[in-house]
Design a protein around this motif. Structure first.
Motif, PDB file in Angstrom:
ATOM      1  N   ASP A 187       0.837  -1.207   0.000  1.00 22.01           N
ATOM      2  CA  ASP A 187       0.000   0.000   0.000  1.00 22.01           C
ATOM      3  C   ASP A 187       0.869   1.253   0.000  1.00 22.01           C
ATOM      4  N   PHE A 188       1.944   1.211   0.782  1.00 21.37           N
ATOM      5  CA  PHE A 188       2.821   2.376   0.877  1.00 21.37           C
ATOM      6  C   PHE A 188       3.495   2.663  -0.464  1.00 21.37           C
ATOM      7  N   THR A 189       4.035   1.652  -1.099  1.00 26.96           N
ATOM      8  CA  THR A 189       4.731   1.881  -2.368  1.00 26.96           C
ATOM      9  C   THR A 189       3.751   2.272  -3.473  1.00 26.96           C
ATOM     10  N   GLU A 190       2.509   1.787  -3.436  1.00 26.83           N
ATOM     11  CA  GLU A 190       1.510   2.215  -4.424  1.00 26.83           C
ATOM     12  C   GLU A 190       1.187   3.686  -4.242  1.00 26.83           C
ATOM     13  N   ARG A 191       1.111   4.138  -2.993  1.00 27.33           N
ATOM     14  CA  ARG A 191       0.835   5.565  -2.765  1.00 27.33           C
ATOM     15  C   ARG A 191       1.990   6.424  -3.260  1.00 27.33           C
ATOM     16  N   VAL A 192       3.220   5.974  -3.024  1.00 26.81           N
ATOM     17  CA  VAL A 192       4.385   6.719  -3.501  1.00 26.81           C
ATOM     18  C   VAL A 192       4.398   6.742  -5.030  1.00 26.81           C
ATOM     19  N   ALA A 193       4.073   5.594  -5.656  1.00 22.45           N
ATOM     20  CA  ALA A 193       4.073   5.521  -7.117  1.00 22.45           C
ATOM     21  C   ALA A 193       3.029   6.453  -7.725  1.00 22.45           C
ATOM     22  N   ALA A 194       1.893   6.565  -7.046  1.00 24.22           N
ATOM     23  CA  ALA A 194       0.838   7.448  -7.558  1.00 24.22           C
ATOM     24  C   ALA A 194       1.241   8.913  -7.462  1.00 24.22           C
ATOM     25  N   SER A 195       1.957   9.285  -6.388  1.00 26.86           N
ATOM     26  CA  SER A 195       2.329  10.684  -6.211  1.00 26.86           C
ATOM     27  C   SER A 195       3.617  11.043  -6.933  1.00 26.86           C
ATOM     28  N   ARG A 196       4.480  10.058  -7.162  1.00 25.52           N
ATOM     29  CA  ARG A 196       5.732  10.307  -7.867  1.00 25.52           C
ATOM     30  C   ARG A 196       5.901   9.247  -8.949  1.00 25.52           C
ATOM     31  N   PRO A 197       5.239   9.416 -10.114  1.00 29.17           N
ATOM     32  CA  PRO A 197       5.270   8.390 -11.166  1.00 29.17           C
ATOM     33  C   PRO A 197       6.677   8.044 -11.622  1.00 29.17           C
ATOM     34  N   GLU A 198       7.612   8.988 -11.554  1.00 30.27           N
ATOM     35  CA  GLU A 198       8.978   8.676 -12.017  1.00 30.27           C
ATOM     36  C   GLU A 198       9.674   7.664 -11.115  1.00 30.27           C
ATOM     37  N   LEU A 199       9.126   7.458  -9.884  1.00 30.40           N
ATOM     38  CA  LEU A 199       9.716   6.483  -8.958  1.00 30.40           C
ATOM     39  C   LEU A 199       8.932   5.173  -8.934  1.00 30.40           C
ATOM     40  N   ALA A 200       7.876   5.107  -9.719  1.00 26.82           N
ATOM     41  CA  ALA A 200       6.934   3.989  -9.594  1.00 26.82           C
ATOM     42  C   ALA A 200       7.614   2.636  -9.754  1.00 26.82           C
ATOM     43  N   ALA A 201       8.419   2.457 -10.772  1.00 26.38           N
ATOM     44  CA  ALA A 201       9.027   1.147 -11.034  1.00 26.38           C
ATOM     45  C   ALA A 201       9.941   0.710  -9.889  1.00 26.38           C
ATOM     46  N   SER A 202      10.741   1.656  -9.400  1.00 25.14           N
ATOM     47  CA  SER A 202      11.697   1.313  -8.329  1.00 25.14           C
ATOM     48  C   SER A 202      10.988   0.980  -7.031  1.00 25.14           C
ATOM     49  N   VAL A 203      10.039   1.867  -6.627  1.00 27.24           N
ATOM     50  CA  VAL A 203       9.416   1.658  -5.322  1.00 27.24           C
ATOM     51  C   VAL A 203       8.536   0.415  -5.330  1.00 27.24           C
ATOM     52  N   ARG A 204       7.873   0.127  -6.456  1.00 23.52           N
ATOM     53  CA  ARG A 204       7.049  -1.080  -6.522  1.00 23.52           C
ATOM     54  C   ARG A 204       7.896  -2.342  -6.413  1.00 23.52           C
ATOM     55  N   GLU A 205       9.066  -2.354  -7.051  1.00 21.35           N
ATOM     56  CA  GLU A 205       9.932  -3.523  -6.981  1.00 21.35           C
ATOM     57  C   GLU A 205      10.501  -3.708  -5.573  1.00 21.35           C
ATOM     58  N   ILE A 206      10.873  -2.608  -4.948  1.00 23.23           N
ATOM     59  CA  ILE A 206      11.387  -2.718  -3.571  1.00 23.23           C
ATOM     60  C   ILE A 206      10.285  -3.188  -2.628  1.00 23.23           C
ATOM     61  N   GLY A 207       9.084  -2.645  -2.793  1.00 21.59           N
ATOM     62  CA  GLY A 207       7.969  -3.081  -1.951  1.00 21.59           C
ATOM     63  C   GLY A 207       7.647  -4.542  -2.169  1.00 21.59           C
ATOM     64  N   ARG A 208       7.675  -4.971  -3.449  1.00 21.19           N
ATOM     65  CA  ARG A 208       7.372  -6.375  -3.735  1.00 21.19           C
ATOM     66  C   ARG A 208       8.413  -7.300  -3.103  1.00 21.19           C
ATOM     67  N   LEU A 209       9.705  -6.951  -3.251  1.00 23.15           N
ATOM     68  CA  LEU A 209      10.768  -7.786  -2.672  1.00 23.15           C
ATOM     69  C   LEU A 209      10.650  -7.853  -1.155  1.00 23.15           C
ATOM     70  N   TYR A 210      10.405  -6.704  -0.515  1.00 25.43           N
ATOM     71  CA  TYR A 210      10.333  -6.696   0.938  1.00 25.43           C
ATOM     72  C   TYR A 210       9.144  -7.516   1.419  1.00 25.43           C
TER      73      TYR A 210
END
Length: 240
Positions: A187-210
């Motif tokens: 949920d946290f990484t999806e919120r970050v991806a929505a507010s900062r689309p340029e970070l979406a790929a990185s934050v989603r992958e880190i969230g998924r791995l964690y």
């Protein structure tokens, strides 16, 4: 002497001993037990009558070992003193006795007098036990609080997975994207991806791995290294 009307008595005690230079004391053993006679003389009181010093002066000076002609007649552990082939056994026995004596004095008999002696040797001077008790309590309490605080601070950082995730979250928090206490990693990484689309790929992958490593089946070392690598390289640039 009694037969002639002179009061006499038998006295039992010890005569001789062995100096232990390692500990700075004398060892008096049961083999040094001795008995002698005393007579009552009106002008002197009880007077010792003992021919041992004249007949066998070495018995008084050096103990039983030096008084017998053949030390081999003595029990094995009593064959020490005077050098010779049993000198090694003497040194071994004296070393053990010195160690045992130190244990008795500094552990078994460690009381207030010994404590004062020890602290005086460290330069504390006269010891006030009430003040010393308060000082020790405060010192130990402070040390305990430091240990508890250090362990509390380190508790969450020993796990490499948790450490990588906390580093990632701290970098986002410094850019105004702090994770809420109610938010899970996805949920946290999806919120970050929505507010900062340029970070979406990185934050989603880190969230998924964690999430996979923390909540899924046991992750592989390769997945842990991948999370550490991505979290370590993650940067949040201030938008223009």
């Amino acid at each position: 002497m009694r037969a002639t009307g002179v009061p006499a008595r038998v006295v039992t005690g010890y005569q001789g001993g062995e100096a232990n230079d390692l500990g700075g004391y004398f060892i008096v053993r049961q083999s040094d037990a001795h008995a002698w006679a005393e007579v009552w003389l009106a002008e002197r009181g009880w007077a010792r009558v003992d021919p041992t010093a004249a007949v066998a002066p070495s018995r008084v000076r050096d103990g039983l070992y030096a008084a017998v002609a053949d030390p081999g007649l003595l029990p094995f552990l009593a064959r020490r003193g005077g050098g010779g082939e049993y000198e090694w056994l003497r040194q071994l026995a004296l070393s053990w006795d010195a160690l045992n004596n130190s244990w008795n004095e500094w552990v078994l008999a460690y009381g207030p007098d010994r404590q004062k002696e020890f602290l005086s040797g460290l330069g504390f001077g006269p010891v006030d036990w009430a003040e010393m008790t308060v000082a020790m309590t405060v010192t130990l309490g402070g040390f305990g609080l430091l240990v508890i605080g250090w362990r509390w601070r380190r508790r969450g950082t020993r796990d490499p997975v948790a450490r990588a995730w906390q580093r990632f979250c701290a970098r986002l928090a410094r850019r105004g994207l702090a994770r809420g206490p109610h938010e899970g990693p996805l949920d946290f990484t999806e919120r970050v991806a929505a507010s900062r689309p340029e970070l979406a790929a990185s934050v989603r992958e880190i969230g998924r791995l964690y999430a996979a490593l923390r909540y899924g089946p046991t992750g592989s070392p390769a997945d842990v290294r991948q999370l550490q690598w991505r979290a370590g390289r993650f940067r949040v640039r201030t938008p223009r």
